[in-house]
Write a protein that holds these residues in place. Structure first.
Motif, PDB file in Angstrom:
ATOM      1  N   UNK A 210     -60.288 -27.000  79.673  1.00 26.38           N
ATOM      2  CA  UNK A 210     -58.949 -26.496  79.337  1.00 26.38           C
ATOM      3  C   UNK A 210     -58.276 -27.539  78.463  1.00 26.38           C
ATOM      4  N   UNK A 211     -57.409 -27.079  77.570  1.00 25.51           N
ATOM      5  CA  UNK A 211     -56.599 -27.981  76.758  1.00 25.51           C
ATOM      6  C   UNK A 211     -55.174 -27.453  76.726  1.00 25.51           C
ATOM      7  N   UNK A 212     -54.208 -28.340  76.948  1.00 24.76           N
ATOM      8  CA  UNK A 212     -52.796 -27.955  76.914  1.00 24.76           C
ATOM      9  C   UNK A 212     -52.334 -27.823  75.470  1.00 24.76           C
ATOM     10  N   UNK A 213     -52.352 -26.599  74.958  1.00 25.54           N
ATOM     11  CA  UNK A 213     -51.903 -26.362  73.593  1.00 25.54           C
ATOM     12  C   UNK A 213     -53.030 -26.515  72.585  1.00 25.54           C
ATOM     13  N   UNK A 214     -52.779 -26.065  71.368  1.00 25.01           N
ATOM     14  CA  UNK A 214     -53.760 -26.139  70.295  1.00 25.01           C
ATOM     15  C   UNK A 214     -53.146 -26.863  69.099  1.00 25.01           C
ATOM     16  N   UNK A 215     -54.003 -27.300  68.194  1.00 26.17           N
ATOM     17  CA  UNK A 215     -53.543 -28.067  67.042  1.00 26.17           C
ATOM     18  C   UNK A 215     -52.544 -27.268  66.214  1.00 26.17           C
ATOM     19  N   UNK A 216     -52.796 -25.960  66.038  1.00 27.67           N
ATOM     20  CA  UNK A 216     -51.895 -25.140  65.229  1.00 27.67           C
ATOM     21  C   UNK A 216     -50.476 -25.139  65.798  1.00 27.67           C
ATOM     22  N   UNK A 217     -50.354 -25.041  67.126  1.00 30.14           N
ATOM     23  CA  UNK A 217     -49.026 -25.035  67.753  1.00 30.14           C
ATOM     24  C   UNK A 217     -48.409 -26.428  67.752  1.00 30.14           C
ATOM     25  N   UNK A 218     -49.234 -27.447  67.962  1.00 30.90           N
ATOM     26  CA  UNK A 218     -48.713 -28.810  68.030  1.00 30.90           C
ATOM     27  C   UNK A 218     -48.151 -29.274  66.687  1.00 30.90           C
ATOM     28  N   UNK A 219     -48.800 -28.862  65.589  1.00 32.71           N
ATOM     29  CA  UNK A 219     -48.384 -29.350  64.272  1.00 32.71           C
ATOM     30  C   UNK A 219     -47.549 -28.343  63.483  1.00 32.71           C
ATOM     31  N   UNK A 220     -47.714 -27.065  63.776  1.00 28.27           N
ATOM     32  CA  UNK A 220     -46.892 -26.062  63.100  1.00 28.27           C
ATOM     33  C   UNK A 220     -47.001 -26.150  61.588  1.00 28.27           C
ATOM     34  N   UNK A 221     -45.852 -26.288  60.920  1.00 30.45           N
ATOM     35  CA  UNK A 221     -45.808 -26.313  59.452  1.00 30.45           C
ATOM     36  C   UNK A 221     -46.399 -27.587  58.858  1.00 30.45           C
ATOM     37  N   UNK A 381     -62.027 -32.587  65.579  1.00 32.56           N
ATOM     38  CA  UNK A 381     -60.884 -32.205  66.411  1.00 32.56           C
ATOM     39  C   UNK A 381     -60.628 -30.702  66.361  1.00 32.56           C
ATOM     40  N   UNK A 382     -60.804 -30.084  65.204  1.00 34.33           N
ATOM     41  CA  UNK A 382     -60.617 -28.639  65.104  1.00 34.33           C
ATOM     42  C   UNK A 382     -61.672 -27.891  65.923  1.00 34.33           C
ATOM     43  N   UNK A 383     -62.883 -28.434  65.957  1.00 33.27           N
ATOM     44  CA  UNK A 383     -63.938 -27.802  66.754  1.00 33.27           C
ATOM     45  C   UNK A 383     -63.594 -27.798  68.239  1.00 33.27           C
ATOM     46  N   UNK A 384     -62.774 -28.758  68.657  1.00 32.93           N
ATOM     47  CA  UNK A 384     -62.469 -28.898  70.078  1.00 32.93           C
ATOM     48  C   UNK A 384     -61.077 -28.405  70.458  1.00 32.93           C
ATOM     49  N   UNK A 385     -60.117 -28.435  69.510  1.00 29.84           N
ATOM     50  CA  UNK A 385     -58.733 -28.169  69.888  1.00 29.84           C
ATOM     51  C   UNK A 385     -58.016 -27.150  69.019  1.00 29.84           C
ATOM     52  N   UNK A 386     -58.711 -26.503  68.077  1.00 29.14           N
ATOM     53  CA  UNK A 386     -58.088 -25.420  67.333  1.00 29.14           C
ATOM     54  C   UNK A 386     -57.881 -24.226  68.261  1.00 29.14           C
ATOM     55  N   UNK A 387     -57.063 -23.272  67.848  1.00 29.57           N
ATOM     56  CA  UNK A 387     -56.718 -22.138  68.701  1.00 29.57           C
ATOM     57  C   UNK A 387     -57.942 -21.394  69.208  1.00 29.57           C
ATOM     58  N   UNK A 388     -58.915 -21.139  68.326  1.00 30.37           N
ATOM     59  CA  UNK A 388     -60.081 -20.383  68.782  1.00 30.37           C
ATOM     60  C   UNK A 388     -60.893 -21.169  69.808  1.00 30.37           C
ATOM     61  N   UNK A 389     -60.951 -22.514  69.651  1.00 29.17           N
ATOM     62  CA  UNK A 389     -61.681 -23.355  70.612  1.00 29.17           C
ATOM     63  C   UNK A 389     -60.945 -23.399  71.947  1.00 29.17           C
ATOM     64  N   UNK A 390     -59.619 -23.518  71.889  1.00 29.50           N
ATOM     65  CA  UNK A 390     -58.814 -23.546  73.111  1.00 29.50           C
ATOM     66  C   UNK A 390     -58.883 -22.197  73.813  1.00 29.50           C
ATOM     67  N   UNK A 391     -58.873 -21.124  73.042  1.00 31.04           N
ATOM     68  CA  UNK A 391     -58.998 -19.790  73.623  1.00 31.04           C
ATOM     69  C   UNK A 391     -60.320 -19.641  74.367  1.00 31.04           C
TER      70      UNK A 391
END
Length: 407
Positions: A210-221, A381-391
């Motif tokens: 499990x990961x609390x949040x994803x990179x897309x949400x953490x960084x936004x714009x 990091x994207x392989x592990x914490x991007x939205x699709x990986x977190x999902x």
């Protein structure tokens, strides 16, 4: 309301709203979110309208709440960290209920004597408290893996210690905390390699991701930005003494920083005496370069500071600050970690460009990550914490819990 649901038990914390948003995006309507509090006041951090406050003022309230869970047909109870309240709740749940422990860090490294003794460097220990003779004795002779292994063997026989020694071992190892983590069916550490630490504690629970949040949400714009050529420095992630700030600040004091600012987050996690001590040392060692961050800020404001920091230095020995490592690593910061931390060994093992904090010097400060190193770190990091990986992690976790519940 609890029937046929995953029950999440939280404290009021800044991670909770993003977690609820994430879970509702992936498994909508399948969870109940309960936030423990001891008073009828608004939460400081949690704003989600899906949250139900649970006021526990005394032991009777706690037992009533535990009975409420025991009499529900739930899919499992998710404990997001294990503080004293949650330990008591878990201890009063039926054995048939699936219990999931989301390890945050303090609830592992500050709660188990073998790990706790190694959280701090010598400089940090000197300002926290002087060790009594009995504590020094425990840390040297009692709180180690060999003694714990002998204790476990003594429970099975034929090895048996004299009664007074056995009592000492019982009092220090067979604690409420230890008995409760033995009841956990599933553990969810922040870093996968922490599961090996859990197994050394004789915990038989199954691993789940499990990961609390994803990179897309953490960084936004800020997703397409980077910190290459940014000169400022971030030290630590909080005022928790486990940051071991003193060693880093004194080390930086010997380096020609020029006009670089050294940002030190101190808005939560430590008491006022420790915070004031760190500010005093920071001002003495770094002068105008030192910028303590004493007020809590939004993630947007915090990201503005991160976007100015091309260098990040963490001196944690225990697991901590992983969210900061993910964001800073994605943005291309040069990250220095304590070589004894599980974060250092984990991110090294997956191929990231991570550096030992003691290697930071007048020479290294002038050498940034290359664009290739940044993009390789970003890819990992994207392989592990991007939205699709977190999902995918949430789906795997859900399957593991349902399988355990059905069996």
């Amino acid at each position: 309301m609890l029937k046929n649901k995953f029950i999440h038990i939280f404290n009021d914390d800044k991670f909770i709203d993003p977690t609820i948003k994430l879970l509702e995006r992936i498994i909508p309507g399948q969870s109940v979110y309960l936030v423990i509090t001891n008073k009828n006041t608004e939460f400081k951090y949690v704003k989600s309208l899906l949250v139900e406050p649970v006021v526990l003022k005394n032991n009777r309230d706690l037992l009533v709440f535990a009975d409420r869970i025991n009499t529900s047909e739930n899919k499992g109870v998710f404990f997001h960290s294990l503080d004293d309240f949650k330990i008591q709740i878990a201890d009063n749940l039926n054995d048939a209920i699936i219990k999931v422990w989301f390890i945050w860090g303090y609830d592992l490294y500050n709660s188990w004597g073998i790990l706790k003794k190694n959280n701090y460097t010598k400089a940090t220990k000197q300002i926290l408290q002087k060790e009594s003779f009995s504590l020094k004795f425990k840390n040297l002779f009692l709180f180690n893996q060999i003694t714990f292994s002998l204790y476990l063997k003594s429970l099975k026989g034929p090895l048996r210690f004299p009664s007074f020694i056995q009592n000492i071992l019982e009092n220090n190892f067979n604690t409420n905390y230890y008995r409760v983590i033995q009841k956990m069916n599933i553990v969810v550490p922040v870093l996968p390699n922490e599961y090996e630490t859990i197994k050394k504690m004789n915990v038989k629970a199954e691993y789940a991701p499990f990961t609390y949040g994803c990179i897309e949400d953490l960084l936004g714009e800020n997703l397409n930005k980077n910190v290459l050529n940014q000169q400022h420095i971030l030290v630590g992630n909080s005022a928790d003494p486990a940051n071991n700030h003193i060693d880093v600040l004194k080390h930086l004091g010997k380096i020609n920083l020029g006009k670089r600012k050294v940002y030190v987050p101190l808005s939560y996690g430590g008491d006022i005496d420790y915070i004031n001590h760190i500010i005093k040392i920071g001002e003495k060692e770094l002068g105008e370069n030192f910028v303590p961050l004493k007020a809590f800020m939004t993630i947007e404001k915090y990201n503005e500071i991160l976007l100015s920091c091309g260098t990040v230095i963490f001196n944690h020995i225990r697991q901590q600050g992983v969210g900061n490592i993910i964001i800073a690593g994605y943005l291309g910061a040069k990250i220095y970690l304590n070589k004894n931390s599980p974060a250092y060994s984990y991110y090294k093992s997956v191929g990231m460009s991570i550096f030992e904090n003691k290697s930071f010097s007048n020479k290294s400060i002038k050498v940034e990550l290359t664009a290739d190193e940044m993009y390789e770190n970003r890819k990992i990091l994207m392989e592990k914490y991007a939205l699709d990986a977190v999902q995918k992690k949430v789906e795997v976790l859900t399957d593991i819990v349902l399988k355990a519940s059905n069996s």
